[in-house]
Design a protein around this motif. Structure first.
Motif, PDB file in Angstrom:
ATOM      1  N   ASN A 390       0.997  -0.804  -0.028  1.00 43.21           N
ATOM      2  CA  ASN A 390      -0.252   0.059   0.061  1.00 43.21           C
ATOM      3  C   ASN A 390       0.870   0.990   0.317  1.00 43.21           C
ATOM      4  O   ASN A 390       0.329   2.504   0.338  1.00 43.21           O
ATOM      5  CB  ASN A 390      -0.717   0.328   1.304  1.00 43.21           C
ATOM      6  CG  ASN A 390      -1.957  -0.650   1.274  1.00 43.21           C
ATOM      7  OD1 ASN A 390      -2.608  -1.286   0.079  1.00 43.21           O
ATOM      8  ND2 ASN A 390      -2.629  -1.645   2.511  1.00 43.21           N
ATOM      9  N   ALA A 391       2.554   0.879  -0.153  1.00 41.37           N
ATOM     10  CA  ALA A 391       2.992   2.012  -0.617  1.00 41.37           C
ATOM     11  C   ALA A 391       2.823   3.251  -1.202  1.00 41.37           C
ATOM     12  O   ALA A 391       3.322   2.751  -2.065  1.00 41.37           O
ATOM     13  CB  ALA A 391       4.696   2.005  -0.094  1.00 41.37           C
ATOM     14  N   PRO A 392       2.694   4.224  -1.716  1.00 43.55           N
ATOM     15  CA  PRO A 392       2.658   5.196  -2.881  1.00 43.55           C
ATOM     16  C   PRO A 392       3.742   5.148  -2.807  1.00 43.55           C
ATOM     17  O   PRO A 392       4.597   5.659  -2.203  1.00 43.55           O
ATOM     18  CB  PRO A 392       1.541   6.714  -1.538  1.00 43.55           C
ATOM     19  CG  PRO A 392       2.372   6.235  -0.058  1.00 43.55           C
ATOM     20  CD  PRO A 392       2.911   5.094   0.408  1.00 43.55           C
ATOM     21  N   LEU A 393       4.002   5.806  -4.388  1.00 47.21           N
ATOM     22  CA  LEU A 393       4.239   6.600  -4.664  1.00 47.21           C
ATOM     23  C   LEU A 393       4.707   8.269  -5.007  1.00 47.21           C
ATOM     24  O   LEU A 393       3.712   9.055  -5.530  1.00 47.21           O
ATOM     25  CB  LEU A 393       4.757   6.339  -6.024  1.00 47.21           C
ATOM     26  CG  LEU A 393       5.833   6.813  -7.554  1.00 47.21           C
ATOM     27  CD1 LEU A 393       6.736   6.712  -7.157  1.00 47.21           C
ATOM     28  CD2 LEU A 393       5.905   6.317  -9.135  1.00 47.21           C
ATOM     29  N   ARG A 394       5.705   8.891  -4.202  1.00 47.82           N
ATOM     30  CA  ARG A 394       5.628   9.710  -3.700  1.00 47.82           C
ATOM     31  C   ARG A 394       6.230  10.859  -5.224  1.00 47.82           C
ATOM     32  O   ARG A 394       7.512  10.185  -5.684  1.00 47.82           O
ATOM     33  CB  ARG A 394       6.278  10.621  -2.695  1.00 47.82           C
ATOM     34  CG  ARG A 394       5.549  11.803  -2.330  1.00 47.82           C
ATOM     35  CD  ARG A 394       7.170  12.226  -1.483  1.00 47.82           C
ATOM     36  NE  ARG A 394       6.781  13.647  -1.075  1.00 47.82           N
ATOM     37  CZ  ARG A 394       6.358  14.901  -0.507  1.00 47.82           C
ATOM     38  NH1 ARG A 394       4.802  14.137   0.070  1.00 47.82           N
ATOM     39  NH2 ARG A 394       6.067  15.937  -0.341  1.00 47.82           N
ATOM     40  N   ILE A 395       5.233  11.995  -5.936  1.00 46.76           N
ATOM     41  CA  ILE A 395       6.131  13.023  -6.847  1.00 46.76           C
ATOM     42  C   ILE A 395       6.026  14.394  -6.791  1.00 46.76           C
ATOM     43  O   ILE A 395       5.207  14.576  -6.247  1.00 46.76           O
ATOM     44  CB  ILE A 395       5.571  12.778  -8.166  1.00 46.76           C
ATOM     45  CG1 ILE A 395       5.567  10.937  -8.158  1.00 46.76           C
ATOM     46  CG2 ILE A 395       6.322  13.776  -9.284  1.00 46.76           C
ATOM     47  CD1 ILE A 395       4.327  10.422 -10.026  1.00 46.76           C
ATOM     48  N   ASP A 396       7.782  14.793  -6.171  1.00 48.83           N
ATOM     49  CA  ASP A 396       7.844  16.028  -5.962  1.00 48.83           C
ATOM     50  C   ASP A 396       7.421  17.000  -6.956  1.00 48.83           C
ATOM     51  O   ASP A 396       8.142  16.672  -7.868  1.00 48.83           O
ATOM     52  CB  ASP A 396       9.014  15.990  -4.958  1.00 48.83           C
ATOM     53  CG  ASP A 396       9.164  15.768  -3.875  1.00 48.83           C
ATOM     54  OD1 ASP A 396       7.880  15.548  -3.052  1.00 48.83           O
ATOM     55  OD2 ASP A 396      10.804  15.380  -3.357  1.00 48.83           O
ATOM     56  N   LEU A 397       7.152  18.064  -7.068  1.00 50.19           N
ATOM     57  CA  LEU A 397       6.869  18.835  -8.161  1.00 50.19           C
ATOM     58  C   LEU A 397       6.837  20.208  -8.089  1.00 50.19           C
ATOM     59  O   LEU A 397       6.125  20.914  -6.804  1.00 50.19           O
ATOM     60  CB  LEU A 397       5.099  18.328  -8.574  1.00 50.19           C
ATOM     61  CG  LEU A 397       4.909  17.061  -9.290  1.00 50.19           C
ATOM     62  CD1 LEU A 397       3.515  16.860  -9.353  1.00 50.19           C
ATOM     63  CD2 LEU A 397       5.980  16.718 -11.111  1.00 50.19           C
ATOM     64  N   THR A 398       7.254  21.062  -9.069  1.00 53.08           N
ATOM     65  CA  THR A 398       7.049  21.725  -9.084  1.00 53.08           C
ATOM     66  C   THR A 398       5.640  22.869  -9.006  1.00 53.08           C
ATOM     67  O   THR A 398       4.837  22.122  -9.701  1.00 53.08           O
ATOM     68  CB  THR A 398       8.396  23.170  -9.593  1.00 53.08           C
ATOM     69  OG1 THR A 398       8.020  23.422 -10.615  1.00 53.08           O
ATOM     70  CG2 THR A 398       8.977  22.651  -8.872  1.00 53.08           C
ATOM     71  N   ALA A 399       5.334  24.182  -9.269  1.00 52.31           N
ATOM     72  CA  ALA A 399       4.216  24.820  -9.473  1.00 52.31           C
ATOM     73  C   ALA A 399       3.945  25.117 -11.091  1.00 52.31           C
ATOM     74  O   ALA A 399       4.991  24.672 -11.983  1.00 52.31           O
ATOM     75  CB  ALA A 399       3.884  26.235  -9.015  1.00 52.31           C
ATOM     76  N   GLY A 400       2.947  25.031 -11.509  1.00 54.10           N
ATOM     77  CA  GLY A 400       2.599  24.612 -12.923  1.00 54.10           C
ATOM     78  C   GLY A 400       2.831  23.271 -13.566  1.00 54.10           C
ATOM     79  O   GLY A 400       2.311  22.935 -14.673  1.00 54.10           O
ATOM     80  N   TRP A 401       2.948  22.039 -12.444  1.00 50.37           N
ATOM     81  CA  TRP A 401       2.308  20.591 -12.634  1.00 50.37           C
ATOM     82  C   TRP A 401       1.668  19.519 -12.358  1.00 50.37           C
ATOM     83  O   TRP A 401       1.651  20.104 -11.032  1.00 50.37           O
ATOM     84  CB  TRP A 401       4.056  19.809 -12.086  1.00 50.37           C
ATOM     85  CG  TRP A 401       5.190  20.928 -13.691  1.00 50.37           C
ATOM     86  CD1 TRP A 401       6.168  21.314 -13.528  1.00 50.37           C
ATOM     87  CD2 TRP A 401       5.124  20.106 -14.810  1.00 50.37           C
ATOM     88  NE1 TRP A 401       7.143  21.760 -14.556  1.00 50.37           N
ATOM     89  CE2 TRP A 401       5.957  20.814 -15.456  1.00 50.37           C
ATOM     90  CE3 TRP A 401       4.653  19.433 -15.878  1.00 50.37           C
ATOM     91  CZ2 TRP A 401       6.425  20.505 -16.519  1.00 50.37           C
ATOM     92  CZ3 TRP A 401       5.817  18.947 -17.283  1.00 50.37           C
ATOM     93  CH2 TRP A 401       6.063  20.144 -17.896  1.00 50.37           C
ATOM     94  N   SER A 402       0.517  18.927 -13.111  1.00 52.75           N
ATOM     95  CA  SER A 402       0.036  17.539 -12.260  1.00 52.75           C
ATOM     96  C   SER A 402       0.510  16.583 -13.194  1.00 52.75           C
ATOM     97  O   SER A 402       1.200  16.430 -14.159  1.00 52.75           O
ATOM     98  CB  SER A 402      -1.426  18.056 -13.081  1.00 52.75           C
ATOM     99  OG  SER A 402      -2.076  17.737 -14.713  1.00 52.75           O
ATOM    100  N   VAL A 403      -0.296  15.805 -12.205  1.00 52.66           N
ATOM    101  CA  VAL A 403       0.474  14.709 -13.028  1.00 52.66           C
ATOM    102  C   VAL A 403      -1.423  13.022 -13.457  1.00 52.66           C
ATOM    103  O   VAL A 403      -2.405  13.222 -12.301  1.00 52.66           O
ATOM    104  CB  VAL A 403       0.673  13.600 -12.027  1.00 52.66           C
ATOM    105  CG1 VAL A 403       2.412  14.317 -11.910  1.00 52.66           C
ATOM    106  CG2 VAL A 403       0.480  12.983 -10.704  1.00 52.66           C
ATOM    107  N   ARG A 404      -1.328  12.059 -14.137  1.00 53.94           N
ATOM    108  CA  ARG A 404      -1.829  11.346 -14.612  1.00 53.94           C
ATOM    109  C   ARG A 404      -0.980  10.317 -14.537  1.00 53.94           C
ATOM    110  O   ARG A 404      -0.088   9.872 -14.619  1.00 53.94           O
ATOM    111  CB  ARG A 404      -1.814  10.982 -16.234  1.00 53.94           C
ATOM    112  CG  ARG A 404      -3.507  12.041 -16.359  1.00 53.94           C
ATOM    113  CD  ARG A 404      -4.373  12.574 -17.721  1.00 53.94           C
ATOM    114  NE  ARG A 404      -4.475  11.418 -18.539  1.00 53.94           N
ATOM    115  CZ  ARG A 404      -4.776   9.982 -19.176  1.00 53.94           C
ATOM    116  NH1 ARG A 404      -4.060  11.222 -20.146  1.00 53.94           N
ATOM    117  NH2 ARG A 404      -5.588   9.282 -19.312  1.00 53.94           N
TER     118      ARG A 404
END
Length: 452
Positions: A390-404
């Motif tokens: 159940n451990a999630p994948l973390r993604i550090d992002l800067t402003a202006g980005w989103s993910v699918r």
């Protein structure tokens, strides 16, 4: 092709007559069927045993999982496309395991098997192919097989009989540590002092004997290598900013007839597959024979995560679906993605520029590993989930980005599965110590091994 590696009835009969002293009556009684039914299974006059019955036969014949896994693997070329590259994250307690390599066409081929810092190059005869036998495994990193042309690989557990009908390579004896076209930098660098180079061992056919002589019973020598190696923590980044990118949707799953072909190739009845799919996540609504019948005839039943669970049950490693997950949660400085807990295999993430981004970078953190990326709008990357969790994948992002994000093989994804860095020296030490224990088990269980 050797008959027992071509036909399931012949495999069952060969195992009973050549690998055991059981009569038809003995084996039939163990499986809870009549002698006539057992005879029909061995001659192909009726459908073979159910998965539950097959597990009983494997145990009664002392096959150690090999019969079960070979039975399921025999007809893979009938239903899965030949491709140059295959992966497997072995699961559960470390134990003997194998890979069965087959090439398409009538000419022999060649293949490279990578498992962490270890590599095995081998020839692959046409027809029955070749087996690579190992005696222990780590779930992460994945075992990777790459052919010089398209082929198939099936994976299984146990120790193969010497007379199985195809060549068997002892992976412990012939694997090497050496340079590769696309090395796993974190593991190769960390193992430089843990395991001396292949040159020092004197060649690919002698490294096992050299290790055995050098370490003997003094395993503390090897553990010292591990401690020293843990001082090196390698973090690598990947520039995917020039990769092909698109915001177009991707196909969701196979057509119905392809599911039927793969189910039949695996030797599963509708009931077998429904049970296997339901067992992937008991918290979800059960998959029924009717659901599968409708799917195989072109409709898509409204069942949560149906195609994802079927992919795992069929052992397709994400090849049957490219499914999006909805469990992407915003957190401070980024997002966390939770994939289905049963999923093992390829996952994908698409980066979308939703505003004026000041930076085109992201950091993936899947503890204890991390990786840095340089991005462009619409790019898709893929890596692998090595164990159910159940451990999630973390993604550090800067402003202006989103993910699918999603699971399965994404046709446009850039593979970033290799070269992740460990988060700390302590983590590096713990990880390498685990790999050393696996290596110890491999030496101990190999026919040429000695106690360490």
């Amino acid at each position: 092709m050797t008959d027992q590696l071509h036909r399931r009835p012949a495999l069952l009969r060969w195992w009973r007559t050549e690998q055991s002293e059981l009569s038809l009556e003995d084996l039939a009684q163990s499986a809870g069927v009549s002698r006539a039914t057992m005879h029909n299974w061995e001659t192909g006059q009726t459908d073979g045993p159910s998965l539950q019955q097959l597990a009983v036969l494997d145990d009664r014949l002392g096959a150690g999982e090999v019969l079960h896994d070979l039975y399921v693997a025999l007809r893979t070329p009938d239903a899965l496309n030949a491709t140059p590259k295959w992966w497997r994250n072995f699961q559960g307690e470390s134990r003997p395991c194998w890979a069965w390599l087959r090439v398409a066409g009538t000419q022999p081929g060649a293949a490279r098997i990578d498992a962490g810092p270890f590599r095995l190059d081998c020839e692959v005869p046409a027809g029955e192919g070749v087996f690579a036998q190992a005696y222990a495994f780590a779930s992460n990193p994945a075992v990777t097989v790459e052919f010089d042309r398209a082929g198939w690989v099936d994976f299984g557990y146990g120790v193969l009989p010497a007379a199985i009908g195809a060549g068997v390579i002892d992976a412990v004896k012939y694997a090497v540590i050496g340079s590769r076209d696309r090395p796993d930098h974190a593991l190769v660098e960390a193992s430089r002092t843990w395991m001396p180079s292949i040159t020092e061992f004197g060649g690919p056919d002698r490294w096992f004997d050299t290790i055995r002589r050098r370490f003997g019973r003094r395993v503390e020598v090897a553990r010292h290598f591990v401690t020293t190696s843990a001082r090196t923590v390698v973090s690598t980044g990947v520039d995917v900013s020039k990769a092909d990118a698109s915001r177009e949707a991707v196909p969701r799953h196979w057509g119905g007839d392809r599911y039927r072909r793969l189910r039949v190739a695996r030797g599963f009845s509708l009931a077998d597959l429904a049970q296997l799919a339901s067992e992937q996540d008991p918290d979800l609504s059960a998959v029924t024979k009717d659901h599968l019948h409708r799917l195989e005839h072109g409709s898509t039943p409204r069942v949560p995560q149906l195609v994802e669970r079927l992919d795992m049950a069929l052992g397709a490693d994400g090849r049957t679906c490219t499914a999006e997950v909805t469990t992407v949660q915003d957190v401070e400085r980024g997002v966390e993605i939770t994939f289905p807990p049963y999923w093992i295999g390829p996952v994908w993430v698409q980066f979308l520029q939703s505003g004026r981004a000041t930076e085109h970078r992201a950091r993936l953190v899947w503890s204890p590993w991390h990786k840095n990326l340089k991005l462009c709008d619409g790019v898709v990357v893929t890596t692998r989930r090595s164990e159910p969790s159940n451990a999630p994948l973390r993604i550090d992002l800067t402003a202006g980005w989103s993910v699918r994000a999603g699971v399965g093989v994404h046709p446009r994804a850039v593979d970033v599965n290799e070269g992740w860095g460990l988060l700390s020296r302590d983590v590096a030490f713990d990880t390498l110590t685990h790999y050393f224990k696996v290596l110890e088990a491999a030496f101990r269980n190999s026919p040429d091994g000695s106690r360490t």
